[in-house]
Structures are given as structure tokens and as C-alpha cells.
Design a protein around this motif. Structure first.
Motif, PDB file in Angstrom:
ATOM      1  N   GLY A  68       0.792  -1.225   0.000  1.00  0.00           N
ATOM      2  CA  GLY A  68       0.000   0.000   0.000  1.00  0.00           C
ATOM      3  C   GLY A  68       0.824   1.274   0.000  1.00  0.00           C
ATOM      4  O   GLY A  68       0.340   2.339   0.376  1.00  0.00           O
ATOM      5  N   ARG A  69       2.075   1.170  -0.434  1.00  0.00           N
ATOM      6  CA  ARG A  69       2.944   2.342  -0.491  1.00  0.00           C
ATOM      7  C   ARG A  69       3.681   2.368  -1.827  1.00  0.00           C
ATOM      8  O   ARG A  69       4.058   1.329  -2.350  1.00  0.00           O
ATOM      9  N   LEU A  70       3.886   3.574  -2.356  1.00  0.00           N
ATOM     10  CA  LEU A  70       4.707   3.769  -3.545  1.00  0.00           C
ATOM     11  C   LEU A  70       6.122   4.015  -3.062  1.00  0.00           C
ATOM     12  O   LEU A  70       6.380   4.984  -2.340  1.00  0.00           O
ATOM     13  N   VAL A  71       7.036   3.135  -3.441  1.00  0.00           N
ATOM     14  CA  VAL A  71       8.431   3.260  -3.030  1.00  0.00           C
ATOM     15  C   VAL A  71       9.222   3.792  -4.212  1.00  0.00           C
ATOM     16  O   VAL A  71       9.293   3.148  -5.259  1.00  0.00           O
TER      17      VAL A  71
ATOM     18  N   VAL B  97      -3.895   6.936  -5.956  1.00  0.00           N
ATOM     19  CA  VAL B  97      -3.726   8.270  -5.423  1.00  0.00           C
ATOM     20  C   VAL B  97      -2.603   8.188  -4.403  1.00  0.00           C
ATOM     21  O   VAL B  97      -2.674   7.397  -3.454  1.00  0.00           O
ATOM     22  N   ALA B  98      -1.555   8.970  -4.625  1.00  0.00           N
ATOM     23  CA  ALA B  98      -0.433   9.038  -3.683  1.00  0.00           C
ATOM     24  C   ALA B  98      -0.644  10.246  -2.788  1.00  0.00           C
ATOM     25  O   ALA B  98      -1.023  11.320  -3.261  1.00  0.00           O
ATOM     26  N   GLN B  99      -0.413  10.060  -1.507  1.00  0.00           N
ATOM     27  CA  GLN B  99      -0.552  11.151  -0.557  1.00  0.00           C
ATOM     28  C   GLN B  99       0.834  11.604  -0.124  1.00  0.00           C
ATOM     29  O   GLN B  99       1.620  10.813   0.378  1.00  0.00           O
ATOM     30  N   VAL B 100       1.106  12.878  -0.375  1.00  0.00           N
ATOM     31  CA  VAL B 100       2.395  13.449   0.006  1.00  0.00           C
ATOM     32  C   VAL B 100       2.143  14.646   0.910  1.00  0.00           C
ATOM     33  O   VAL B 100       1.125  15.317   0.786  1.00  0.00           O
TER      34      VAL B 100
ATOM     35  N   ALA C  90       9.085   6.287   0.608  1.00  0.00           N
ATOM     36  CA  ALA C  90       7.768   5.678   0.383  1.00  0.00           C
ATOM     37  C   ALA C  90       6.643   6.665   0.669  1.00  0.00           C
ATOM     38  O   ALA C  90       6.753   7.503   1.561  1.00  0.00           O
ATOM     39  N   PHE C  91       5.571   6.530  -0.118  1.00  0.00           N
ATOM     40  CA  PHE C  91       4.387   7.373   0.017  1.00  0.00           C
ATOM     41  C   PHE C  91       3.154   6.492   0.067  1.00  0.00           C
ATOM     42  O   PHE C  91       3.057   5.516  -0.683  1.00  0.00           O
ATOM     43  N   ALA C  92       2.206   6.829   0.930  1.00  0.00           N
ATOM     44  CA  ALA C  92       0.955   6.072   1.026  1.00  0.00           C
ATOM     45  C   ALA C  92       0.177   6.221  -0.279  1.00  0.00           C
ATOM     46  O   ALA C  92       0.126   7.311  -0.858  1.00  0.00           O
ATOM     47  N   VAL C  93      -0.407   5.113  -0.757  1.00  0.00           N
ATOM     48  CA  VAL C  93      -1.224   5.139  -1.969  1.00  0.00           C
ATOM     49  C   VAL C  93      -2.522   4.381  -1.721  1.00  0.00           C
ATOM     50  O   VAL C  93      -2.591   3.513  -0.861  1.00  0.00           O
TER      51      VAL C  93
END
Length: 126
Positions: A25-28, A93-96, A36-39
């Protein structure tokens, strides 16, 4: 938090090039040691194929959770909402973290996760 829509096809291209990957569940992002970002799975509504856009979904991004609340059904690159059918682009959707831009930071090496993702995306897209 700032939300960015990332099409599935783009993520697959990055994964094949060992630039980024989806894990738990993360974009690395491989640059800078694997930030890493939560997606969350989502779709971008491109156009209505049949029916009427009574929910105003065209040109919008909705997560799986939001689709579920609408009673929508996704099938590959299509979504049905009631009697309306839409063409969609699957993705995430990536949350930054939100960060105000700083003019003095121009030309500097990125020093935050947001800067790293923005630099990666601009390098890839530009």
C-alpha cells in the motif's frame, strides 16, 4: 496532504525500469534510498460512455472507497454508476505532505519526501 493521481500504466513503466514500486500500500521511489508514500487504488474518470453524468464524475478522481459509497462497479477501464457508464483510467492516489514552495530552494538538491517525489515525477514526465 497533497494527493496526486498516478495512472497504473505509468507505475508499471516505472516498476519495469526499477524507478518505483508498489509495496504494502505504499509507492516506493528507488531514488534516495527508497522513499515511500501512502497510496490508495483509484480511477480517473475520462468520459461518460452512456447515460448522464448526474454525479459530476468526468475529470474527477475517486478512490475505491468513494466508488463503493456511490454504489459503483469497476470493470477494468470502465465504471458503472447506476445507469451511467464511464471510461476510466485505473491507478492510485499518492498522498504526500503539503509543502509551500520556496523560491530559494530552486536548483538545490531535494531534501524532503515531497521534493523527491516532485523531482522524480517532473524528471519522468518532462
Amino acid at each position: 496532504m497533497t494527493k496526486l493521481f498516478l495512472p497504473q500504466a505509468q507505475l508499471e513503466e516505472w516498476a519495469l525500469a526499477d524507478k518505483a514500486d508498489l509495496r504494502d500500500g505504499r509507492l516506493v521511489v528507488m531514488a534516495e534510498g527508497g522513499t515511500a508514500f501512502a497510496v490508495a487504488p483509484a480511477v480517473y474518470f475520462v468520459q461518460i460512455v452512456s447515460g448522464e453524468d448526474t454525479h459530476g464524475l468526468v475529470a474527477r478522481v475517486k478512490t475505491e472507497e468513494q466508488l463503493s459509497r456511490l454504489g459503483a462497479e469497476q470493470m477494468a477501464d470502465s465504471v458503472l454508476v447506476g445507469e451511467s457508464a464511464y471510461e476510466v483510467v485505473p491507478g492510485y492516489v499518492a498522498q504526500v505532505p503539503a509543502q509551500a514552495p520556496t523560491p530559494e530552494g530552486a536548483g538545490k538538491k531535494p531534501d524532503s519526501e515531497t521534493d523527491l517525489l516532485a523531482a522524480f515525477l517532473l524528471n519522468k514526465m518532462g
